[in-house]
Each structure stands twice: as C-alpha cells, then as structure tokens.
Design an enzyme around this catalytic site. Structure first.
Site, PDB file in Angstrom:
ATOM      1  N   SER A   1      52.831 -77.696   6.039  1.00  8.63           N
ATOM      2  CA  SER A   1      52.729 -76.238   6.035  1.00  8.63           C
ATOM      3  C   SER A   1      53.824 -75.605   5.184  1.00  8.63           C
ATOM      4  O   SER A   1      54.881 -76.193   4.957  1.00  8.63           O
ATOM      5  CB  SER A   1      52.849 -75.699   7.459  1.00  8.63           C
ATOM      6  OG  SER A   1      51.880 -76.277   8.287  1.00  8.63           O
TER       7      SER A   1
HETATM    8  N1  SAH Z   1      52.783 -79.938  11.081  1.00  7.46           N
HETATM    9  C1  SAH Z   1      52.452 -80.831  10.001  1.00  7.46           C
HETATM   10  C2  SAH Z   1      51.280 -80.388   9.163  1.00  7.46           C
HETATM   11  C3  SAH Z   1      50.058 -80.244   9.897  1.00  7.46           C
HETATM   12  S1  SAH Z   1      48.555 -80.521   9.016  1.00  7.46           S
HETATM   13  C4  SAH Z   1      53.607 -81.037   9.081  1.00  7.46           C
HETATM   14  O1  SAH Z   1      54.648 -80.392   9.244  1.00  7.46           O
HETATM   15  O2  SAH Z   1      53.467 -81.874   8.202  1.00  7.46           O
HETATM   16  C5  SAH Z   1      47.573 -80.648  10.488  1.00  7.46           C
HETATM   17  C6  SAH Z   1      47.595 -81.995  11.134  1.00  7.46           C
HETATM   18  O3  SAH Z   1      46.829 -81.926  12.335  1.00  7.46           O
HETATM   19  C7  SAH Z   1      46.894 -83.053  10.273  1.00  7.46           C
HETATM   20  O4  SAH Z   1      47.766 -84.119  10.044  1.00  7.46           O
HETATM   21  C8  SAH Z   1      45.685 -83.462  11.095  1.00  7.46           C
HETATM   22  O5  SAH Z   1      45.349 -84.824  10.957  1.00  7.46           O
HETATM   23  C9  SAH Z   1      46.156 -83.158  12.502  1.00  7.46           C
HETATM   24  N2  SAH Z   1      45.091 -82.991  13.502  1.00  7.46           N
HETATM   25  C10 SAH Z   1      43.912 -82.333  13.398  1.00  7.46           C
HETATM   26  N3  SAH Z   1      43.217 -82.398  14.560  1.00  7.46           N
HETATM   27  C11 SAH Z   1      43.997 -83.117  15.432  1.00  7.46           C
HETATM   28  C12 SAH Z   1      43.839 -83.526  16.795  1.00  7.46           C
HETATM   29  N4  SAH Z   1      42.732 -83.241  17.503  1.00  7.46           N
HETATM   30  N5  SAH Z   1      44.830 -84.245  17.355  1.00  7.46           N
HETATM   31  C13 SAH Z   1      45.958 -84.571  16.660  1.00  7.46           C
HETATM   32  N6  SAH Z   1      46.172 -84.198  15.371  1.00  7.46           N
HETATM   33  C14 SAH Z   1      45.206 -83.474  14.769  1.00  7.46           C
END
Ligand code: SAH
Length: 231
Positions: free
Chosen positions: A62
C-alpha cells in the site's frame, strides 16, 4: 544508512505530515521501518515515494499515506493485541509491531507469507505471529489456544459489502477495526467501533483502492498472471 537514504526518509515523513498524519509515534515508525527492503529490487528506487508498488503474485504494498492513515485511525497503545488480515510483504505488519504489544497476521498467499516472515526475522521483529490461511474466518484456535478477542483489527484487502462477521466477532467490546469496503473502483476505508456485542459505530475515513479480500488459501499458480491488479 547513507545521506541520500536519510533524506528520502525525512522527505516522506514531511510529505505524510503535510497530508494530515500528525501522530508522532506513527511518523516515527514510518521513518524507521525500511520500506525499501520490503519491495522487489526493480522498484526499490521508488520505495520512499508516497505510492503503492507491486510486490508479486498480483499484490501490492500500500501507499505509505494509506498505511499511516490506517495505523493512525486505530489509536494503538503498546498494550494492544492486533489482528491483521493481508500480510502481503509484511510492511504494514512491521509498522504495527513497533506500536503495539503483539500482532497476529494472516496471508492467503503462502510464498508472500514466507518472504514476510524472513523480513520479520531479519529486522528482529519478535512480537509478530504469522499464519497462512483465510483471514475472513478470523484467527483460528491453534493447539486449543484462542487468541481472540483483539483490541484492534486491520484488514488490508477490500470486503465487497461489509466486514466479515467472523472479524467483527473477534473484536473486543470497545475495540476498533479498520477495513476498506466496496467493489473495485468504489471503495471506502471504514472505521468500525464495537460499542457492545451487537452495536457498532461506523465512520468513513477516505476513498481507497485495494485488492479484494478473497476466500480460502491461494492456489500455487494464482496471481502469476494478474500482475497489474488494481492497487
Ligand atoms: N498490507 C500489505 C499489502 C496488502 S495487499 C503490505 O503492507 O504489503 C492485500 C493482501 O491481502 C494480499 O497479499 C492478499 O493476498 C491478501 N488477502 C486477500 N484476501 C485475504 C484473505 N481472505 N486472507 C488473508 N489474506 C488475504
């Protein structure tokens, strides 16, 4: 750390302050956690700019302003037990770990989680417990031990209509959850405050663009093609 690196960090913090991040502890964490080490080498040059960047598997790290806004909205205390859904590269997790007692984090892409855990080890962040799984179901009981309820919950992928019920259930009364809600192109960051077992106050924070929350653990090849997924 060289002078250029220090200058870039200071410039980012000043930028965040101008945009409305006033919490000194949050700004301090944003300055200290080496975002450049979390991103792939190909985009390392942009790591200290206030923009989202690709991290592989079609996922993104993000924008720093969004990370700082979500963290600031949670009003973390060093006594807080925090649940994070969507570890990704682990950058947001690292910021949280500096500001609370313990972070429990869940990621559905195992390879991303493995890399994030290596970063926590490398940065000696010892108050993080990471798990591969479906975060929409909340933190599972492991060997009979229940970690819920949590003081704060942060979700870094967007729920289509409303927060998963399992997450609302795992929030302590008086606790807060920050989560992007809405379909792609029309998402709002929302802050839920649990006032009692049944009642929540909800506040809109700002419009955002996140990848969607998806169910179940990811298949091995998922995300290999969709490298340009929305930020
Ligand atoms: N906070 C992260 C970026 C998030 S991108 C950072 O600082 O890098 C969103 C993430 O949520 C992705 O890696 C995606 O795989 C994950 N995601 C999506 N649905 C999910 C779920 N049901 N459980 C766990 N992770 C999930």
């Amino acid at each position: 750390m060289n002078t250029q690196d220090i200058n870039r960090r200071i410039r980012l913090v000043m930028d965040l302050r101008t945009k409305g991040i006033t919490d000194a502890k949050v700004l301090g964490a944003m300055e200290r956690v080496p975002r450049d080490e979390f991103v792939p080498a190909a985009v390392r040059d942009q790591a200290w700019d206030d923009m989202a960047l690709p991290i592989g598997r079609g996922q993104t790290i993000s924008q720093p302003f969004v990370v700082a806004s979500m963290t600031q909205a949670l009003k973390l205390s060093d006594m807080d037990k925090v649940l994070e859904i969507g570890t990704g590269c682990g950058y947001q997790t690292a910021i949280l770990s500096k500001l609370c007692r313990r972070v429990y984090t869940i990621e559905r892409h195992k390879p991303l989680l493995v890399r994030a855990e290596q970063m926590f080890e490398h940065l000696k962040l010892r108050n993080i417990t990471a798990l591969a799984g479906d975060g929409m179901k909340g933190w599972p009981k492991i060997s009979g031990i229940q970690q819920a309820p949590f003081d704060k919950i942060i979700v870094t992928a967007a729920a289509r209509e409303k927060p998963p019920q399992a997450l609302l259930d795992q929030l302590k009364p008086g606790g807060m959850m920050i989560i992007p809600v809405g379909p792609s192109g029309d998402q709002w960051l929302k802050l839920y405050k649990k006032e009692s077992d049944e009642a929540y106050a909800v506040r809109d924070i700002m419009p955002v663009r996140f990848v969607p929350l998806l169910p179940d653990i990811a298949k091995d090849d998922e995300g290999e093609i969709s490298k340009n997924a929305a930020v």
